[in-house]
Design a protein around this motif. Structure first.
Motif, PDB file in Angstrom:
ATOM      1  N   PHE A  26       0.829  -1.208   0.000  1.00 35.37           N
ATOM      2  CA  PHE A  26       0.000   0.000   0.000  1.00 35.37           C
ATOM      3  C   PHE A  26       0.863   1.257   0.000  1.00 35.37           C
ATOM      4  O   PHE A  26       0.538   2.241  -0.668  1.00 35.37           O
ATOM      5  CB  PHE A  26      -0.949  -0.008   1.203  1.00 35.37           C
ATOM      6  CG  PHE A  26      -1.917   1.143   1.182  1.00 35.37           C
ATOM      7  CD1 PHE A  26      -2.971   1.157   0.288  1.00 35.37           C
ATOM      8  CD2 PHE A  26      -1.768   2.211   2.044  1.00 35.37           C
ATOM      9  CE1 PHE A  26      -3.869   2.207   0.250  1.00 35.37           C
ATOM     10  CE2 PHE A  26      -2.643   3.272   2.013  1.00 35.37           C
ATOM     11  CZ  PHE A  26      -3.699   3.267   1.117  1.00 35.37           C
ATOM     12  N   GLN A  27       1.968   1.223   0.729  1.00 36.31           N
ATOM     13  CA  GLN A  27       2.865   2.376   0.747  1.00 36.31           C
ATOM     14  C   GLN A  27       3.513   2.591  -0.617  1.00 36.31           C
ATOM     15  O   GLN A  27       3.709   3.733  -1.040  1.00 36.31           O
ATOM     16  CB  GLN A  27       3.933   2.186   1.815  1.00 36.31           C
ATOM     17  CG  GLN A  27       3.363   2.215   3.209  1.00 36.31           C
ATOM     18  CD  GLN A  27       4.369   1.774   4.266  1.00 36.31           C
ATOM     19  OE1 GLN A  27       5.372   1.143   3.958  1.00 36.31           O
ATOM     20  NE2 GLN A  27       4.078   2.111   5.507  1.00 36.31           N
ATOM     21  N   GLY A  31       3.182   5.891  -2.903  1.00 33.08           N
ATOM     22  CA  GLY A  31       4.371   6.535  -3.439  1.00 33.08           C
ATOM     23  C   GLY A  31       4.256   6.772  -4.941  1.00 33.08           C
ATOM     24  O   GLY A  31       4.625   7.832  -5.441  1.00 33.08           O
ATOM     25  N   LEU A  32       3.731   5.778  -5.660  1.00 36.34           N
ATOM     26  CA  LEU A  32       3.514   5.952  -7.092  1.00 36.34           C
ATOM     27  C   LEU A  32       2.499   7.062  -7.370  1.00 36.34           C
ATOM     28  O   LEU A  32       2.651   7.831  -8.325  1.00 36.34           O
ATOM     29  CB  LEU A  32       3.043   4.646  -7.720  1.00 36.34           C
ATOM     30  CG  LEU A  32       4.117   3.586  -7.963  1.00 36.34           C
ATOM     31  CD1 LEU A  32       3.472   2.275  -8.402  1.00 36.34           C
ATOM     32  CD2 LEU A  32       5.102   4.061  -8.997  1.00 36.34           C
ATOM     33  N   SER A  33       1.475   7.150  -6.551  1.00 39.05           N
ATOM     34  CA  SER A  33       0.479   8.207  -6.721  1.00 39.05           C
ATOM     35  C   SER A  33       1.091   9.587  -6.480  1.00 39.05           C
ATOM     36  O   SER A  33       0.836  10.523  -7.247  1.00 39.05           O
ATOM     37  CB  SER A  33      -0.692   7.994  -5.766  1.00 39.05           C
ATOM     38  OG  SER A  33      -1.368   6.819  -6.085  1.00 39.05           O
ATOM     39  N   ILE A  83      -3.679  12.318 -15.582  1.00 39.63           N
ATOM     40  CA  ILE A  83      -4.539  12.127 -14.411  1.00 39.63           C
ATOM     41  C   ILE A  83      -5.455  10.933 -14.616  1.00 39.63           C
ATOM     42  O   ILE A  83      -5.623  10.101 -13.714  1.00 39.63           O
ATOM     43  CB  ILE A  83      -5.356  13.412 -14.135  1.00 39.63           C
ATOM     44  CG1 ILE A  83      -4.444  14.510 -13.602  1.00 39.63           C
ATOM     45  CG2 ILE A  83      -6.489  13.151 -13.156  1.00 39.63           C
ATOM     46  CD1 ILE A  83      -5.095  15.872 -13.541  1.00 39.63           C
ATOM     47  N   VAL A  84      -6.033  10.812 -15.801  1.00 43.38           N
ATOM     48  CA  VAL A  84      -6.930   9.686 -16.080  1.00 43.38           C
ATOM     49  C   VAL A  84      -6.167   8.373 -16.052  1.00 43.38           C
ATOM     50  O   VAL A  84      -6.610   7.382 -15.446  1.00 43.38           O
ATOM     51  CB  VAL A  84      -7.638   9.898 -17.441  1.00 43.38           C
ATOM     52  CG1 VAL A  84      -8.404   8.664 -17.860  1.00 43.38           C
ATOM     53  CG2 VAL A  84      -8.555  11.101 -17.369  1.00 43.38           C
ATOM     54  N   MET A  89      -4.434   3.378 -13.219  1.00 40.33           N
ATOM     55  CA  MET A  89      -3.303   2.608 -12.703  1.00 40.33           C
ATOM     56  C   MET A  89      -3.452   2.349 -11.205  1.00 40.33           C
ATOM     57  O   MET A  89      -3.208   1.234 -10.727  1.00 40.33           O
ATOM     58  CB  MET A  89      -2.010   3.375 -12.968  1.00 40.33           C
ATOM     59  CG  MET A  89      -0.763   2.671 -12.457  1.00 40.33           C
ATOM     60  SD  MET A  89       0.676   3.739 -12.457  1.00 40.33           S
ATOM     61  CE  MET A  89       0.256   4.910 -11.194  1.00 40.33           C
ATOM     62  N   THR A  90      -3.869   3.353 -10.467  1.00 42.00           N
ATOM     63  CA  THR A  90      -4.057   3.185  -9.029  1.00 42.00           C
ATOM     64  C   THR A  90      -5.165   2.179  -8.731  1.00 42.00           C
ATOM     65  O   THR A  90      -5.021   1.341  -7.845  1.00 42.00           O
ATOM     66  CB  THR A  90      -4.377   4.540  -8.379  1.00 42.00           C
ATOM     67  OG1 THR A  90      -3.329   5.458  -8.690  1.00 42.00           O
ATOM     68  CG2 THR A  90      -4.502   4.410  -6.877  1.00 42.00           C
TER      69      THR A  90
END
Length: 121
Positions: A26-27, A31-33, A83-84, A89-90
């Motif tokens: 989750f971390q 971090g990717l976000s 953003i999309v 991806m998230t």
């Protein structure tokens, strides 16, 4: 204003890299976000020379049609697309996180359990 923007990009990038190096899935996703947000802010800010204050975003009658009088639309379009894609991806990573946690019983990136979790029945 440029200093505040540069500091915000730096803080987002630093926080994102720090979270990417953490052992929990989750971390890593967070971090990717954060890195995605930093890159979006960077791309958006690069399209505005001096932050393009008082420049029209759309063609107006009576104003010469060159980039000296208008904001560049390309960084705005790239940022919206990013953003999309980042949202998709998230969402995909969260589904993979839930499936991995269900199958392996842990959310560590390397698949191993921590010593505290191994001692508990």
């Amino acid at each position: 204003m440029e200093l505040i923007l540069a500091l915000a990009i730096g803080v987002l990038t630093g926080s994102g890299v720090w979270l990417l190096l953490r052992p929990r899935t989750f971390q890593v996703i967070m971090g990717l976000s954060l890195l995605s947000y930093a890159v979006n802010l960077f791309i958006f800010s690069m399209g505005r020379l001096g932050l393009a204050i008082d420049k029209e975003p759309v063609l107006q009658p009576g104003v010469p049609q060159d980039l000296a009088h208008y904001a560049d639309p390309m960084p705005q379009a790239l940022t919206l697309t990013a953003i999309v894609i980042g949202f998709a991806m998230t969402a995909l990573f969260l589904v993979v996180l839930l499936a991995s946690r269900g199958m392996a019983g842990t959310d560590h990136v390397d698949g191993s359990r921590s010593k505290d979790a191994q001692e508990m029945p």
